[in-house]
Design a protein around this motif. Structure first.
Motif, PDB file in Angstrom:
ATOM      1  N   GLU A  68       0.837  -1.206   0.000  1.00 52.87           N
ATOM      2  CA  GLU A  68       0.000   0.000   0.000  1.00 52.87           C
ATOM      3  C   GLU A  68       0.866   1.248   0.000  1.00 52.87           C
ATOM      4  OE1 GLU A  68      -1.942  -3.015   2.932  1.00 52.87           O
ATOM      5  OE2 GLU A  68       0.064  -2.210   2.526  1.00 52.87           O
ATOM      6  N   TRP A 103     -10.368  -2.978   0.859  1.00 48.80           N
ATOM      7  CA  TRP A 103      -9.651  -2.184   1.865  1.00 48.80           C
ATOM      8  C   TRP A 103     -10.344  -2.384   3.212  1.00 48.80           C
ATOM      9  CZ3 TRP A 103      -5.243   0.501   0.666  1.00 48.80           C
ATOM     10  CH2 TRP A 103      -5.004   0.794  -0.693  1.00 48.80           C
ATOM     11  N   ARG A 126      -9.656  -1.141   7.521  1.00 43.52           N
ATOM     12  CA  ARG A 126      -8.860  -0.239   8.352  1.00 43.52           C
ATOM     13  C   ARG A 126      -8.962  -0.648   9.811  1.00 43.52           C
ATOM     14  NH1 ARG A 126     -12.558   5.287   7.661  1.00 43.52           N
ATOM     15  NH2 ARG A 126     -14.308   4.626   9.002  1.00 43.52           N
ATOM     16  N   VAL A 148     -13.856  -1.451   4.854  1.00 40.13           N
ATOM     17  CA  VAL A 148     -14.089  -0.146   4.229  1.00 40.13           C
ATOM     18  C   VAL A 148     -14.782  -0.298   2.882  1.00 40.13           C
ATOM     19  CG1 VAL A 148     -12.969   1.898   3.268  1.00 40.13           C
ATOM     20  CG2 VAL A 148     -12.132   0.899   5.411  1.00 40.13           C
ATOM     21  N   ASP A 195     -11.827   8.957  10.464  1.00 43.15           N
ATOM     22  CA  ASP A 195     -11.248   8.114   9.427  1.00 43.15           C
ATOM     23  C   ASP A 195      -9.791   7.757   9.732  1.00 43.15           C
ATOM     24  OD1 ASP A 195     -13.014  10.073   7.003  1.00 43.15           O
ATOM     25  OD2 ASP A 195     -13.533   8.049   7.686  1.00 43.15           O
ATOM     26  N   TYR A 214      -4.706   1.753   7.112  1.00 39.29           N
ATOM     27  CA  TYR A 214      -5.512   1.208   6.022  1.00 39.29           C
ATOM     28  C   TYR A 214      -4.752   0.067   5.343  1.00 39.29           C
ATOM     29  CZ  TYR A 214      -8.949   4.910   6.375  1.00 39.29           C
ATOM     30  OH  TYR A 214      -9.950   5.743   6.823  1.00 39.29           O
TER      31      TYR A 214
END
Length: 121
Positions: A6, A36, A38, A48, A90, A94
């Motif tokens: 990533e 994805w 997280r 996600v 957020d 990730y």
């Protein structure tokens, strides 16, 4: 050997945008759904988004729906996550993941080491 890497994380102010990228090697990229997830510090893993092998269908968690967009370029073995209107909640590590099949209804098979996203208020 399967490798998932990533990139694109960083520090951004609330309301800003980031684009995460993920490259995968060691397998036939377009045989698999990709996703994805997280994990914030002290919290459980949160799914996600996921996109099926063809890229024609994607799914999103409720907390990111309407703000995040997942996409893939099978010719480049690359997965993306465009994140807009970012919020402090957020903030998380990730992870890019390869699923166990071509659809988004299965478990994660491989994932990378993650990229940190931090959203300041």
């Amino acid at each position: 050997q399967v490798q998932v890497v990533e990139s694109g994380g960083g520090l951004v102010q609330a309301g800003g945008s980031l684009r995460l990228s993920c490259t995968a090697s060691g397998l036939t990229f377009d045989d698999y759904a990709m996703g994805w997830f997280r994990q914030a510090q002290g919290a459980e893993r949160e799914d996600v988004s996921c996109i099926i092998r063809s890229g024609d269908l994607a799914f999103y968690g409720d907390s990111v729906k309407g703000r995040f967009t997942i996409s893939r370029d099978n010719a480049k073995n690359t997965l993306y996550l465009q994140m807009n209107s970012l919020k402090p909640e957020d903030t998380a590590m990730y992870y890019c993941a390869i699923l166990n099949g071509q659809h988004c209804t299965t478990t994660y098979k491989y994932w990378g080491q993650g990229t940190q996203v931090t959203v300041s208020s």
